[in-house]
Structure formats: C-alpha cells, structure tokens
Design a protein around this motif. Structure first.
Motif, PDB file in Angstrom:
ATOM      1  N   VAL A 333       0.708  -1.222  -0.065  1.00 50.21           N
ATOM      2  CA  VAL A 333      -0.097   0.001   0.142  1.00 50.21           C
ATOM      3  C   VAL A 333       0.989   1.159   0.016  1.00 50.21           C
ATOM      4  CG1 VAL A 333      -1.802   1.432   1.245  1.00 50.21           C
ATOM      5  CG2 VAL A 333      -1.899  -1.220   1.146  1.00 50.21           C
ATOM      6  N   THR A 334       0.602   1.968  -1.031  1.00 48.56           N
ATOM      7  CA  THR A 334       1.670   3.378  -0.922  1.00 48.56           C
ATOM      8  C   THR A 334       0.471   4.587  -0.946  1.00 48.56           C
ATOM      9  OG1 THR A 334       3.085   2.333  -2.491  1.00 48.56           O
ATOM     10  CG2 THR A 334       3.031   4.537  -2.429  1.00 48.56           C
ATOM     11  N   ILE A 335       0.912   5.417   0.225  1.00 48.39           N
ATOM     12  CA  ILE A 335       0.124   6.518   0.438  1.00 48.39           C
ATOM     13  C   ILE A 335       1.203   8.015  -0.023  1.00 48.39           C
ATOM     14  CG2 ILE A 335      -1.009   8.197   2.007  1.00 48.39           C
ATOM     15  CD1 ILE A 335      -1.465   5.745   3.880  1.00 48.39           C
ATOM     16  N   ALA A 336       0.453   8.581  -1.038  1.00 51.49           N
ATOM     17  CA  ALA A 336       1.447   9.672  -1.717  1.00 51.49           C
ATOM     18  C   ALA A 336       0.885  11.091  -1.580  1.00 51.49           C
ATOM     19  CB  ALA A 336       1.671   9.377  -2.969  1.00 51.49           C
ATOM     20  N   THR A 337       1.336  12.170  -1.129  1.00 57.45           N
ATOM     21  CA  THR A 337       0.839  13.446  -1.089  1.00 57.45           C
ATOM     22  C   THR A 337       1.488  14.047  -2.246  1.00 57.45           C
ATOM     23  OG1 THR A 337       2.396  14.134   0.398  1.00 57.45           O
ATOM     24  CG2 THR A 337       0.244  13.383   1.409  1.00 57.45           C
ATOM     25  N   ARG A 360      -3.477  16.661  -2.967  1.00 54.82           N
ATOM     26  CA  ARG A 360      -3.971  15.215  -3.538  1.00 54.82           C
ATOM     27  C   ARG A 360      -3.419  14.341  -2.590  1.00 54.82           C
ATOM     28  NH1 ARG A 360      -2.055  13.391  -9.025  1.00 54.82           N
ATOM     29  NH2 ARG A 360      -0.040  12.599  -7.816  1.00 54.82           N
ATOM     30  N   VAL A 361      -4.115  13.350  -1.948  1.00 55.31           N
ATOM     31  CA  VAL A 361      -3.741  12.255  -1.180  1.00 55.31           C
ATOM     32  C   VAL A 361      -4.115  10.977  -1.896  1.00 55.31           C
ATOM     33  CG1 VAL A 361      -3.903  10.989   1.023  1.00 55.31           C
ATOM     34  CG2 VAL A 361      -4.046  13.608   1.055  1.00 55.31           C
ATOM     35  N   SER A 362      -3.222  10.176  -2.379  1.00 54.06           N
ATOM     36  CA  SER A 362      -3.722   8.917  -3.284  1.00 54.06           C
ATOM     37  C   SER A 362      -3.176   7.552  -2.117  1.00 54.06           C
ATOM     38  CB  SER A 362      -2.843   8.967  -4.495  1.00 54.06           C
ATOM     39  OG  SER A 362      -1.297   8.863  -4.401  1.00 54.06           O
ATOM     40  N   VAL A 363      -4.072   6.656  -2.215  1.00 53.48           N
ATOM     41  CA  VAL A 363      -3.863   5.450  -1.742  1.00 53.48           C
ATOM     42  C   VAL A 363      -4.130   4.375  -2.717  1.00 53.48           C
ATOM     43  CG1 VAL A 363      -4.820   3.794   0.028  1.00 53.48           C
ATOM     44  CG2 VAL A 363      -4.953   6.306   0.409  1.00 53.48           C
ATOM     45  N   ARG A 364      -2.741   3.838  -2.797  1.00 52.64           N
ATOM     46  CA  ARG A 364      -2.816   2.804  -4.084  1.00 52.64           C
ATOM     47  C   ARG A 364      -2.358   1.405  -3.585  1.00 52.64           C
ATOM     48  NH1 ARG A 364       1.163   4.886  -6.617  1.00 52.64           N
ATOM     49  NH2 ARG A 364       2.859   3.519  -6.198  1.00 52.64           N
ATOM     50  N   ASP A 365      -3.204   0.407  -4.008  1.00 51.10           N
ATOM     51  CA  ASP A 365      -2.558  -0.937  -3.438  1.00 51.10           C
ATOM     52  C   ASP A 365      -2.427  -1.997  -4.625  1.00 51.10           C
ATOM     53  OD1 ASP A 365      -4.927  -2.745  -4.407  1.00 51.10           O
ATOM     54  OD2 ASP A 365      -6.168  -1.034  -3.083  1.00 51.10           O
ATOM     55  N   SER A 366      -1.873  -3.033  -4.457  1.00 48.39           N
ATOM     56  CA  SER A 366      -1.369  -4.020  -5.456  1.00 48.39           C
ATOM     57  C   SER A 366      -2.355  -5.190  -5.452  1.00 48.39           C
ATOM     58  CB  SER A 366       0.121  -4.334  -5.298  1.00 48.39           C
ATOM     59  OG  SER A 366       0.202  -4.900  -3.927  1.00 48.39           O
ATOM     60  N   GLY A 367      -3.427  -5.031  -4.946  1.00 54.40           N
ATOM     61  CA  GLY A 367      -4.523  -5.897  -4.726  1.00 54.40           C
ATOM     62  C   GLY A 367      -5.196  -6.692  -5.982  1.00 54.40           C
ATOM     63  N   GLN A 368      -6.311  -7.295  -5.891  1.00 59.45           N
ATOM     64  CA  GLN A 368      -7.179  -7.796  -6.870  1.00 59.45           C
ATOM     65  C   GLN A 368      -7.800  -7.100  -7.916  1.00 59.45           C
ATOM     66  OE1 GLN A 368      -9.313 -10.453  -4.271  1.00 59.45           O
ATOM     67  NE2 GLN A 368     -10.709  -9.119  -3.764  1.00 59.45           N
ATOM     68  N   GLY A 369      -7.979  -5.612  -7.387  1.00 56.02           N
ATOM     69  CA  GLY A 369      -8.801  -4.789  -8.204  1.00 56.02           C
ATOM     70  C   GLY A 369     -10.184  -4.995  -8.422  1.00 56.02           C
ATOM     71  N   MET A 370     -10.900  -4.074  -9.147  1.00 50.95           N
ATOM     72  CA  MET A 370     -12.235  -4.096  -9.134  1.00 50.95           C
ATOM     73  C   MET A 370     -12.535  -4.015 -10.814  1.00 50.95           C
ATOM     74  SD  MET A 370     -13.316  -1.427  -6.064  1.00 50.95           S
ATOM     75  CE  MET A 370     -12.091  -0.222  -6.450  1.00 50.95           C
ATOM     76  N   GLY A 417      -7.281  -7.530 -11.469  1.00 54.59           N
ATOM     77  CA  GLY A 417      -5.791  -8.093 -11.234  1.00 54.59           C
ATOM     78  C   GLY A 417      -4.780  -6.797 -11.408  1.00 54.59           C
ATOM     79  N   GLN A 418      -5.378  -5.523 -11.451  1.00 55.25           N
ATOM     80  CA  GLN A 418      -4.162  -4.449 -11.426  1.00 55.25           C
ATOM     81  C   GLN A 418      -4.299  -3.600 -10.426  1.00 55.25           C
ATOM     82  OE1 GLN A 418      -4.625  -2.455 -15.308  1.00 55.25           O
ATOM     83  NE2 GLN A 418      -5.063  -4.516 -16.490  1.00 55.25           N
ATOM     84  N   GLY A 419      -4.800  -3.732  -9.277  1.00 52.39           N
ATOM     85  CA  GLY A 419      -4.916  -3.073  -7.908  1.00 52.39           C
ATOM     86  C   GLY A 419      -5.791  -2.031  -7.999  1.00 52.39           C
ATOM     87  N   SER A 420      -5.828  -0.886  -7.068  1.00 49.98           N
ATOM     88  CA  SER A 420      -6.691   0.175  -6.835  1.00 49.98           C
ATOM     89  C   SER A 420      -5.838   1.233  -6.602  1.00 49.98           C
ATOM     90  CB  SER A 420      -7.830  -0.100  -6.236  1.00 49.98           C
ATOM     91  OG  SER A 420      -8.765  -1.317  -6.575  1.00 49.98           O
ATOM     92  N   THR A 421      -6.359   2.463  -7.152  1.00 44.41           N
ATOM     93  CA  THR A 421      -5.916   3.757  -6.697  1.00 44.41           C
ATOM     94  C   THR A 421      -7.107   4.768  -6.420  1.00 44.41           C
ATOM     95  OG1 THR A 421      -3.955   3.464  -8.013  1.00 44.41           O
ATOM     96  CG2 THR A 421      -4.413   5.453  -7.081  1.00 44.41           C
ATOM     97  N   PHE A 422      -7.152   5.238  -5.043  1.00 38.32           N
ATOM     98  CA  PHE A 422      -8.257   6.262  -4.783  1.00 38.32           C
ATOM     99  C   PHE A 422      -7.273   7.506  -4.649  1.00 38.32           C
ATOM    100  CE2 PHE A 422     -10.201   2.303  -3.588  1.00 38.32           C
ATOM    101  CZ  PHE A 422     -11.539   2.497  -3.577  1.00 38.32           C
TER     102      PHE A 422
END
Length: 571
Positions: A333-337, A360-370, A417-422
């Motif tokens: 999980v990567t949190i970036a500002t 901007r605050v982004s929260v990106r994961d390497s999970g299963q995606g949506m 399969g490509q994760g998610s980014t908020f």
C-alpha cells in the motif's frame, strides 16, 4: 461551368462551318470570287484564334478543378470530426482521416467494409441498421449513439449525425455521416447520474438517520437508566447492558450514514496532511498487518488545507482497510501526497474539478482490483463485495461524504488484477482564511445544578427522557413541544430562564429560529442545541458565545456534562 459549355458549342459550330467551307473549296474553289476566298481565309484565322482561347479557358478550368479537389481533400482530412459516405447497404465508400483515427483502422482497411464490423453490441448493430433505413425513407437528419470496439481493444462512444444524398440521375442514394467522439461526454453523464443517485440516497439516509437517532436516544437513554438502577446481581441488568450495547452499535451506523450524507458535525482547522499521515502511520501499519508493506511518499512543502482532522484521518483509515481486504495474500500500500494546480488551460486528468489549488492524497494498493460494474456502485451505502457478515458497506460511503463536506473530490481507478488507486483532492487553504479554532472546555464531572431550563423537543419520548434526566440532576425543567409552544410558555413566566435546551429540527419553527428570537430579549442566553444531524444548524450560531451542540443519540451523562460546561462557561 456554363461558360465552358457555351465555348464548346461555339467551337463545334465553327468546326462545322470550316468543314463546309473546305468542301466547297474542293468542289469549286477556282470558280469562287477572290473576295469570297479572302473572307474564307479571314474566317479561318478568327476560328483559329477563338479555338486557342477556348483551349486556354479549358486548361484554366481544369487547373481550378484540380485545385478545388486538392483543397476539398485537405479540408476533408483536416476536419475536427470524422466523415463517412456509405451506400444503402452500409458499405463505406469514402472515409476521411479523422474517422480512420477515431475507429483505429487505416483508410484502405475501412473502405469497402461496413461500420457494423466495428460495433460489438448486437443491440447497437440493430440500431445502426435502423438508422440507415430511416435515412433512406426520410429526408430529415437522423442521429444515433453507438459504442465502437477498436482493434486495440478500447471501446469508444460515438454519435452519428447522418443525411441521405439522393442522386437525381436515378443512381442509388448515399448516406453522409459525421462521427463525433462522445466518450468523455458519456462518462460525464454517467458520473453526473451517479452523483444524483448518491445525493438522493444521501437525503434518504439523512432522514432515516435523523429518525433513528431520536429512537436510539430513547432506547439508549432508558437502557442506561436501567443499568444504573438494577443491582449487579439482577439478571435483568445483563439484558439491559446488551440492549445498550446494541443501541450504541446502531448509533455508530447512523453516524456513518450522516457522514455519507454530509450532515455530521464538522469542526474544521488548519491541517498539514503530511503531519496527519505521519501521526497515524503506526495505527495504519497495525491495521495492515505483517504480509502488507506500507510506504509513504510525502511531498515536501505541502500546502495547508482546512478540514476536520478526525474525519480526514477516518478517510485514510477506511481506504487502508479496503486495501487490506483487497490483498488477502499480502502486497503493498502506497500513500502519496502532492500539490496540484488546476487552471482552465491545465485541467486535472479527470477533467472534472473546477480551477484552483488542491492537495492530493492517493492510496494505491497492489490487490485484486475491481471491475467496471463494482466501480459504478462504489460509494452507494450498503454496497459491498465482501461476504455476508464482513463489513457494513458504509466505509466508502462515509469517505465520499466526508470528502464532499470538505469541498473536496475523490476518484477511483481500478481494473481486475491490477490493483486500485483512490485519489482524494482537498482545496488548498488560503492564507487569509487561517483561523484558530475555538477552544472547547474540558468535560466537567459535575452533572448537577439548580438552574431553570426551557426544554423544547417535538419528539415526545425524547422530551420525556431528557426532562427526567435533567430533573434527576437537580434542574428546574420547563417543557415545550415546539417553538410556538415555547414562546407561549415563556410569556407566562415571571423569571427568566438560565438556558434553552432545544432540538434543531421542529415543525413551524426550528430551534435556530427560536434561539434567535429569544436572544433578542436575552442576548446572553445559553443555548444547547440537540439534533440527529447538523444540516439545518447555521454555522454562525455555533460560533456564538454561550452555544453548545450535542448530536443525537447521546448518553445522559454526556448531556449533563455538556450542559454543566455551558452554564459554567464565561461569555
């Protein structure tokens, strides 16, 4: 064009005259008078001159025609939209360069095929055939929207604006079609409908939460009274404790509903999001657990924002919890500002935010995606992809509500399969708007008092509970069912009241209006507002000295403590 035809006719006539003269010359030229021979020679010379002029005009017309064709071809291929010419069977006869780029194929591959080959959905194929038939039956312009599948796998939405061109010579009619890429427009329409749906659900959620908060105030209040009154050995005391615990859990759910509908209490202050993220890093690490790695990429010199720290921390926590659930086998999980400026020329890559400065605050994961389907329901309350019994479906709804109440924006990007980014965007706080939040007095342990209070609450069960609790603390309580009833009661009193305890949302006259009217007579009147949510409460009233707000459902000890603090407050 008509002048050229006249010239050709005249040329033909002169040729005929010349042939007749030559024939006459062969038959009897010797017998002709010299004068006539001279005339013949003269006519032939004139004919030669006119013929040269006609040839020059024809050459110039040909050059102009070729120039016009080149100019048309240039304009045709440099048009801002695509153009096609098709026959009644849909076969493409002409295509300009923008249409080839839009459809993702070369002109050679496009000419001779049909647009149906680019349409994936059968209903869209049927719609296109209906579109062609309607054009051939009616001279009016026809429009239809289609989804095109490009050879590279991308799908685009296009709008067809078509007219039929009928040939008077009897040839079959042709269809001229303009193709406009409306993919972004369709996306904005979808997002707008989603926002409307969320707003409608939010209004419903707020109304439900308000009514439930009144009920929960009564349930939890009387449960607390039972727990306090029943001896430790009484079996019924355990039942009352379980009832109270269930009520408190229900209260947490209503708080999340209010957060989604942006009607929860909002206490903004100047914030450095980098500092906030560092402060909760250890908590986030514990939430994620060992198989998941948390990294932070915090931009230096991050702009300050204006928001409620507790609520924005809740946003980050909810997004991290979702990321954890999307990575059962572990991941990152990567949190970036970042700072971001949006102008009318330099839009954000979503193209949806108004111009301004944002953090901007982004929260990106390497999970299963949506999937796209999941993304379309992402912020709806109670929507969840988790198994029954795991999660309430309110996490992202709460995130959406908090960010919206903070005048921010949230976008999600994901694929299976490509994760998610908020990405969360918060408006930069202007230097002139820096304010020092008013200090809140510490909770007092003293709950008792002897002052006279006016209690105004239209919900009878809540009014009875609050009156019983405040009377038990020693206060003199005067009850009223609404604002107008309160004014009638006050008109009969000989002594002023010490504080007004009032619900905010009431029929005929709100608690805010009642407080304003009473403060015209008693400017220093203390007011304790109660409400299931804060939307009708004017922000200026909360900033008025001698004003306190308590959100339903509340504990009776909390009510007593806040009221005592209000009465003891110096104003």
């Amino acid at each position: 064009m008509d002048e050229n035809l006249d010239g050709l006719t005249k040329n033909t006539r002169l040729r005929t005259q010349a042939e007749m003269l030559l024939e006459a010359t062969r038959q009897d030229i010797a017998a002709m008078p010299v004068k006539d021979v001279h005339q013949l020679v003269h006519d032939l010379q004139i004919h030669e001159i006119e013929l040269k002029m006609q040839n020059e005009e024809l050459r110039r017309a040909q050059v102009e025609l070729e120039t016009a064709r080149d100019r048309y071809a240039e304009l045709y291929d440099s048009a801002p939209i695509g153009y096609l010419t098709v026959n009644p069977r849909g076969k493409i006869l002409e295509a300009n360069l923008p249409s080839c780029i839009l459809l993702g194929v070369s002109r050679n591959h496009l000419i001779g095929t049909t647009l149906i080959a680019c349409i994936q959905d059968e209903s869209d194929q049927t719609e296109y055939l209906r579109h062609i038939r309607a054009l051939l039956q009616s001279p009016t312009r026809q429009t239809c929207d289609l989804v095109i599948l490009r050879p590279d796998g991308a799908t685009i939405s296009v709008r067809l604006e078509s007219v039929a061109i009928h040939n008077h010579a009897g040839d079959e009619a042709l269809v001229r079609t303009a193709l406009v890429d409306i993919t972004k427009h369709k996306l904005l329409e979808t997002q707008f409908r989603q926002v409307q749906k969320i707003e409608a659900v939010g209004r419903l959620a707020a109304g439900v939460a308000h009514d439930f908060n009144n009920l929960l105030t009564v349930i939890n209040g009387y449960s607390r009274l039972l727990v306090d009154d029943l001896p430790l050995t009484d079996r019924r005391r355990g039942l009352a404790i379980e009832t109270l615990r269930a009520g408190e859990r229900a209260a947490e759910l209503t708080k999340q509903l209010l957060a989604f509908s942006r009607k929860q209490i909002f206490i903004p202050q100047q914030l450095d999001l980098n500092d906030s993220l560092r402060a909760i890093r250890s908590m986030l690490t514990r939430v994620l657990g060992d198989p998941i790695t948390l990294t932070m990429d915090l931009a230096p010199d991050l702009w300050p924002i204006y928001g409620d720290k507790g609520q924005l921390d809740q946003v980050t926590m909810n997004l991290v919890v979702n990321a954890h659930d999307a990575m059962p086998q572990g991941g990152t999980v990567t949190i970036a500002t970042r700072n971001l400026s949006v102008t009318s020329e330099q839009l954000d890559h979503h193209g949806l935010m108004p111009p301004g400065d944002y953090v901007r605050v982004s929260v990106r994961d390497s999970g299963q995606g949506m999937s796209r389907e999941t993304l379309s329901h992402l912020y709806e309350p109670f929507f969840t992809t988790k198994d029954v019994g795991h999660g309430t479906g309110l996490g992202l709804s709460t995130v959406y509500g908090i960010i919206s109440q903070s005048h921010g924006h949230i976008f999600a990007d994901s694929a299976l399969g490509q994760g998610s980014t908020f990405e969360c965007y918060y408006p930069r706080m202007a230097a002139a708007s820096v304010q020092i939040p008013a200090s809140t007095p510490p909770p007092s342990r003293v709950l008792t008092g002897s002052e006279t209070l006016l209690l105004v609450e239209d919900h009878g069960s809540v009014r009875a509970l609050v009156a019983q609790a405040l009377t038990g603390y020693g206060y003199q309580v005067i009850e009223a069912s609404d604002g107008e009833d309160a004014l009638r009661v006050l008109a009969m009193l000989s002594e002023p009241i010490h504080a007004l305890v009032t619900d905010v949302m009431m029929p005929n006259m709100s608690g805010c209006e009642l407080a304003e009217r009473l403060r015209r007579t008693w400017p220093d009147l203390r007011v304790l507002f109660m409400s299931g949510y804060t939307d009708p409460l004017k922000p200026s009233l909360l900033e008025t000295p001698g004003t306190v707000f308590i959100q339903k459902p509340f504990g009776l000890d909390t009510l007593g403590s806040r009221l005592r603090d209000l009465l003891d407050m110096s104003i």
